[in-house]
Structure formats: C-alpha cells, structure tokens
Design a protein around this motif. Sequence first.
Motif, mmCIF file in Angstrom:
data_model
loop_
_atom_site.group_PDB
_atom_site.id
_atom_site.type_symbol
_atom_site.label_atom_id
_atom_site.label_comp_id
_atom_site.label_asym_id
_atom_site.label_seq_id
_atom_site.Cartn_x
_atom_site.Cartn_y
_atom_site.Cartn_z
ATOM 1 N N GLU A 1 -2.588 10.112 -3.801
ATOM 2 C CA GLU A 1 -3.582 9.179 -3.921
ATOM 3 C C GLU A 1 -2.912 8.049 -3.305
ATOM 4 O OE1 GLU A 1 -5.983 6.815 -7.369
ATOM 5 O OE2 GLU A 1 -5.064 8.491 -8.051
ATOM 6 N N GLU A 2 -3.980 7.237 -2.381
ATOM 7 C CA GLU A 2 -3.586 6.073 -1.863
ATOM 8 C C GLU A 2 -3.951 4.805 -2.936
ATOM 9 O OE1 GLU A 2 -3.826 4.865 2.346
ATOM 10 O OE2 GLU A 2 -5.259 3.610 1.738
ATOM 11 N N LYS A 3 -2.796 3.953 -2.988
ATOM 12 C CA LYS A 3 -2.953 3.012 -4.129
ATOM 13 C C LYS A 3 -2.419 1.621 -3.538
ATOM 14 C CE LYS A 3 -2.177 5.680 -8.217
ATOM 15 N NZ LYS A 3 -1.498 5.771 -9.365
ATOM 16 N N LYS B 1 0.904 -1.265 0.046
ATOM 17 C CA LYS B 1 -0.003 -0.102 -0.123
ATOM 18 C C LYS B 1 0.874 1.223 -0.116
ATOM 19 C CE LYS B 1 -3.527 0.114 2.645
ATOM 20 N NZ LYS B 1 -4.306 0.325 4.029
ATOM 21 N N TYR B 2 0.658 2.117 -0.853
ATOM 22 C CA TYR B 2 1.337 3.338 -1.089
ATOM 23 C C TYR B 2 0.572 4.521 -1.453
ATOM 24 C CZ TYR B 2 1.084 2.061 -5.877
ATOM 25 O OH TYR B 2 0.739 1.751 -7.127
ATOM 26 N N ILE B 3 1.248 5.788 -1.337
ATOM 27 C CA ILE B 3 0.843 6.830 -1.708
ATOM 28 C C ILE B 3 1.649 7.840 -2.680
ATOM 29 C CG2 ILE B 3 0.170 9.182 -0.834
ATOM 30 C CD1 ILE B 3 -0.269 8.067 1.855
ATOM 31 N N GLN B 4 0.951 7.859 -3.929
ATOM 32 C CA GLN B 4 1.677 8.490 -4.770
ATOM 33 C C GLN B 4 0.836 9.803 -5.486
ATOM 34 O OE1 GLN B 4 2.002 6.170 -8.652
ATOM 35 N NE2 GLN B 4 4.108 6.692 -8.785
#
Length: 137
Positions: A35-37, A29-32
């Motif tokens: 936006e959290e993806k 889980k990451y933020i780019q």
Amino acid sequence: MRIVACNGYALEKEKSNSPEDFFNRSTVKYIQAGEEKVLNVLYLRYFDEMIARWTPYSQNPVFKSLTRDIYMADIIALICLIKEPSLSSRKRIYINSEKELASYLLNINFPKLEEVFRSIEQAKPYDIKTYLDFYQS
C-alpha cells in the motif's frame, strides 16, 4: 518498507493573518505491505537554523544528491518514520518543540540518508530492510 519520494518545502501565507510562513512541511512517500502511504511532518521553520546542533551539517542545503540540493525539510519526514516506525499508521504529525525534533535526529546515520536520495533520483525506490542501518553505532 520501500521509500519512493522525499520532499520538503516552506509553507506560504494564504491569508494575511495566517502563521503559515513560519512552518515547513516535510513529506515521505513509501510503500508498506503493498500500500502506498504518505507521512507529512509540519515543523517550525526556525528549527532549520539549529541544524548544526543535532546533525553533522552546518547549514541548508545539508547535502547535494546527484542532481539536487537536499534541505532539512526534505529529510525530516524520512527520519521521523525511521525513528518511529509506528508513524506509518499516521498521515501527519506536527513538531513544535526543539526537544522533540532533537529526539528524532539523535543517533541518525546521516550518510545512509544520502544513499536513499541517490537511489530515488535514479528512479529506484529505496528498500529499507532494517531500521538499524540508519542508526549510528
């Protein structure tokens, strides 16, 4: 990119004729760009038996972080995202060949991955400034 969580687990059979118990799921889980993806990687569990071929680790768990054991299934999705940043446009991938998995694991700086897990366990998302930090020189 900001890494928020990395987890993995073995799938379990839901139906008697289902092959699910042959697979592991790895999730990052990451933020780019605000936006959290989430990227899910499904791969054959059998590959965990070959970790010594492609990594400095000889068995699962591959290393111990601050409070938990880290298994191959916990790190695969993170490695895939690092090796192929274009996967950030996808939600899931499936790895079914040794050659494909080996290509993701080639030249990875595994001690750097341990930093990511230590940071996450301290409730501090890990910021990746450059992917080059995760490659062995």
